[in-house]
Design a protein around this motif. Structure first.
Motif, short mmCIF file in Angstrom:
data_model
loop_
_atom_site.label_atom_id
_atom_site.label_comp_id
_atom_site.label_asym_id
_atom_site.label_seq_id
_atom_site.Cartn_x
_atom_site.Cartn_y
_atom_site.Cartn_z
N LYS A 1 -2.59 2.99 -2.79
CA LYS A 1 -2.16 3.32 -1.42
C LYS A 1 -2.61 4.75 -1.12
O LYS A 1 -2.18 5.69 -1.77
N LEU A 2 -3.49 4.87 -0.13
CA LEU A 2 -4.10 6.16 0.18
C LEU A 2 -3.80 6.54 1.63
O LEU A 2 -4.11 5.79 2.55
N MET A 3 -3.18 7.70 1.81
CA MET A 3 -2.85 8.19 3.15
C MET A 3 -3.74 9.38 3.49
O MET A 3 -3.91 10.30 2.68
N VAL A 4 -4.31 9.34 4.70
CA VAL A 4 -5.12 10.44 5.22
C VAL A 4 -4.43 10.99 6.45
O VAL A 4 -4.07 10.23 7.36
N SER A 5 -4.25 12.32 6.50
CA SER A 5 -3.57 12.93 7.64
C SER A 5 -4.21 14.26 8.00
O SER A 5 -4.17 15.22 7.21
N ASN A 6 -4.82 14.30 9.18
CA ASN A 6 -5.24 15.58 9.75
C ASN A 6 -4.01 16.17 10.41
O ASN A 6 -3.52 15.66 11.42
N VAL A 7 -3.48 17.25 9.85
CA VAL A 7 -2.16 17.74 10.24
C VAL A 7 -2.17 18.64 11.46
O VAL A 7 -1.12 18.89 12.06
N LEU A 8 -3.35 19.17 11.84
CA LEU A 8 -3.53 20.16 12.91
C LEU A 8 -2.87 21.47 12.48
O LEU A 8 -1.65 21.60 12.45
N GLN B 1 7.45 10.52 1.89
CA GLN B 1 8.57 10.01 1.10
C GLN B 1 8.95 8.58 1.50
O GLN B 1 9.39 7.80 0.67
N GLN B 2 8.72 8.25 2.76
CA GLN B 2 9.02 6.90 3.23
C GLN B 2 7.96 5.90 2.78
O GLN B 2 8.27 4.81 2.28
N LYS B 3 6.68 6.25 2.95
CA LYS B 3 5.58 5.32 2.67
C LYS B 3 5.15 5.35 1.21
O LYS B 3 4.52 4.40 0.72
N ASN B 4 5.43 6.46 0.52
CA ASN B 4 5.18 6.56 -0.91
C ASN B 4 3.73 6.22 -1.30
O ASN B 4 3.48 5.36 -2.15
N PRO B 5 2.74 6.89 -0.71
CA PRO B 5 1.35 6.61 -1.10
C PRO B 5 1.06 7.12 -2.51
O PRO B 5 1.75 8.01 -3.01
N ASP B 6 0.04 6.54 -3.12
CA ASP B 6 -0.40 7.03 -4.42
C ASP B 6 -1.22 8.30 -4.26
O ASP B 6 -1.25 9.15 -5.15
N ILE B 7 -1.92 8.39 -3.12
CA ILE B 7 -2.79 9.53 -2.86
C ILE B 7 -2.56 10.00 -1.44
O ILE B 7 -2.50 9.20 -0.50
N LEU B 8 -2.42 11.30 -1.26
CA LEU B 8 -2.32 11.91 0.05
C LEU B 8 -3.45 12.91 0.21
O LEU B 8 -3.63 13.80 -0.62
N MET C 1 -7.89 21.88 3.13
CA MET C 1 -7.85 20.52 2.61
C MET C 1 -6.98 20.48 1.36
O MET C 1 -7.05 21.37 0.51
N HIS C 2 -6.13 19.45 1.27
CA HIS C 2 -5.29 19.28 0.09
C HIS C 2 -5.33 17.83 -0.37
O HIS C 2 -5.37 16.91 0.46
N LEU C 3 -5.30 17.66 -1.66
CA LEU C 3 -5.27 16.33 -2.27
C LEU C 3 -4.09 16.28 -3.24
O LEU C 3 -3.98 17.11 -4.15
N TYR C 4 -3.20 15.31 -3.02
CA TYR C 4 -2.03 15.09 -3.89
C TYR C 4 -2.13 13.68 -4.44
O TYR C 4 -2.32 12.72 -3.68
N SER C 5 -1.98 13.53 -5.75
CA SER C 5 -2.19 12.22 -6.37
C SER C 5 -1.18 11.94 -7.47
O SER C 5 -0.84 12.83 -8.27
N LYS C 6 -0.70 10.70 -7.50
CA LYS C 6 0.10 10.22 -8.62
C LYS C 6 -0.79 9.77 -9.77
O LYS C 6 -0.34 9.68 -10.92
N VAL D 1 -3.20 7.74 8.80
CA VAL D 1 -3.58 6.35 8.55
C VAL D 1 -3.42 6.08 7.06
O VAL D 1 -3.72 6.94 6.23
N MET D 2 -2.91 4.89 6.71
CA MET D 2 -2.75 4.54 5.31
C MET D 2 -3.44 3.22 5.01
O MET D 2 -3.31 2.25 5.75
N THR D 3 -4.18 3.22 3.93
CA THR D 3 -4.93 2.05 3.49
C THR D 3 -4.50 1.68 2.08
O THR D 3 -4.43 2.55 1.21
N THR D 4 -4.22 0.40 1.87
CA THR D 4 -3.88 -0.09 0.54
C THR D 4 -5.01 -1.00 0.07
O THR D 4 -5.30 -2.02 0.69
N LEU D 5 -5.64 -0.61 -1.04
CA LEU D 5 -6.74 -1.37 -1.61
C LEU D 5 -6.30 -2.00 -2.93
O LEU D 5 -5.42 -1.48 -3.62
#
Length: 389
Positions: A106-113, A127-134, A168-173, A318-322
């Motif tokens: 589960k990968l979430m991409v967010s341009n935060v502005l 915390q709600q969507k719990n992606p593996d990667i942000l 740019m930040h990458l957070y991963s489980k 946007v979140m994509t689950t592969l």
């Protein structure tokens, strides 16, 4: 009244024809490449004006026929661009099979502005969507501090806080292997390149990109944006990598460059044959298009892709689950269009152009930063000293 309406539809039709032809010019200037973005809007206006001409034409003069035929051609061109991103087209990525214990990402991409202060909205969404990667774009030190609360759940991370709208930040489980921050073409525009270990011990590549858009306020050409995307696509192909590429590419999926990137890299677009995921602009529903993307190798199938609620940015997350399905590789490789010799030649040429343009922009950015720093020093000095006359 009908004559006035008919005249308005003629003007709209002429505009659609002009813009459609304008966008075919093989130039990188923002005032040409910008036409790539509103293809859906141009199509809607074209269809409305087509109906208007057919219904309200008082009589068919030769000029009316020429305009009608030109408009039909323009509408056909716009349809060819956007139709693949609807259910009327064949899916490029098939739906994931219900396989027990399948490996999913589960990968979430967010341009935060960057100026957006509603940091808690993203924290709550994660915390709600719990992606593996942000992956966050435009994230500065303020956003890094705010996202520190999720780090216990995301022990692997890469942080590039910048205040130039390209942080740019990458957070991963999932374990990141040898992550690198690279500045491929412009000295202050980063990208993240890392290997990623999946739960089944398969190792894949993840690329996070956010190139400069063609814009009167940023890059006056699309050259570096196009070159950065093609450079990474070429690297993926030459090294036969299993990869995921994600980020705010400041381009649309149907542009000449993005389609060529797919052919060069061999990566697939899960939106083809499904629907638009228009992420920008949050505040203008009619003026929205997809700037935030994910492409992946044929060994992945799609579980789900969704646009998430606004967090106060000008982009929706946007979140994509592969799902990792090695058995799908051969089948889905057939959906990837192979790069032609011309594609490869054009890619090399574009990358070289991008390197030259990147050097120029890097110099401009360095000079602008030096001027700003000097102005700040002068302000500080002016506040500390009183001039005695």
């Amino acid at each position: 009244m009908f004559d006035t309406l008919y005249f308005i539809f003629q003007i709209l039709a002429g505009l659609v024809v002009f813009v459609s032809v304008w966008g075919l010019l093989p130039l990188d200037h923002w005032w040409i490449r910008g036409v790539d973005f509103p293809r859906i809007q141009i199509l809607v206006i074209g269809l409305v004006s087509l109906v208007g001409l057919l219904v309200l034409a008082p009589q068919w003069e030769s000029w009316d026929v020429v305009l009608l035929l030109a408009l039909i051609g323009a509408v056909g061109l716009q349809l060819r661009m956007v139709l693949p991103y609807t259910r009327l087209w064949k899916k490029e990525v098939r739906q994931a099979l219900p396989i027990p214990d399948a490996v999913q990402i589960k990968l979430m991409v967010s341009n935060v502005l960057t100026p957006n202060d509603n940091t808690q909205a993203l924290v709550d969404l994660v915390q709600q969507k719990n992606p593996d990667i942000l992956i966050t774009l435009e994230s500065d030190q303020k956003w890094q501090d705010a996202l520190s609360v999720i780090e216990p759940d995301y022990p692997y991370n890469v942080k590039v806080p910048l205040d130039n709208l390209y942080g740019m930040h990458l957070y991963s489980k999932l374990e990141l292997i040898d992550p690198e921050v690279k500045y491929l073409l412009i000295d202050d525009i980063p990208s993240i390149h890392t290997q990623l270990r999946l739960p089944n011990d398969e190792v894949i590549w993840l690329y996070c990109l956010h190139p400069m858009p063609p814009s009167p306020t940023e890059a006056d050409k699309s050259t570096t944006r196009d070159a950065e995307l093609l450079m990474v696509g070429r690297h993926i192909n030459e090294n036969n990598q299993t990869a995921i590429l994600a980020g705010d590419l400041n381009d649309v999926a149907w542009s000449k460059t993005t389609l060529m990137f797919q052919r060069i890299s061999g990566l697939l677009d899960p939106r083809i044959g499904r629907f638009f995921i228009n992420t920008f602009h949050v505040n203008f529903p009619f003026l929205r298009w997809a700037l935030d993307h994910i492409f992946h190798s044929p060994c992945f199938t799609l579980v789900n892709i969704e646009r998430l609620p606004s967090i106060g940015s000008d982009h929706f997350p946007v979140m994509t689950t592969l799902q990792y399905e090695a058995c799908a590789t051969a089948e889905q490789e057939e959906n990837a269009t192979e790069a032609s010799v011309k594609d490869k030649i054009d890619t090399e040429a574009k990358i070289e152009e991008g390197k030259e343009e990147g050097e120029r922009l890097s110099q401009e950015h360095a000079e602008a930063a030096a001027e700003q720093q000097q102005e700040e020093l002068n302000e500080v000095a002016g506040g500390k000293h009183t001039v005695v006359r």
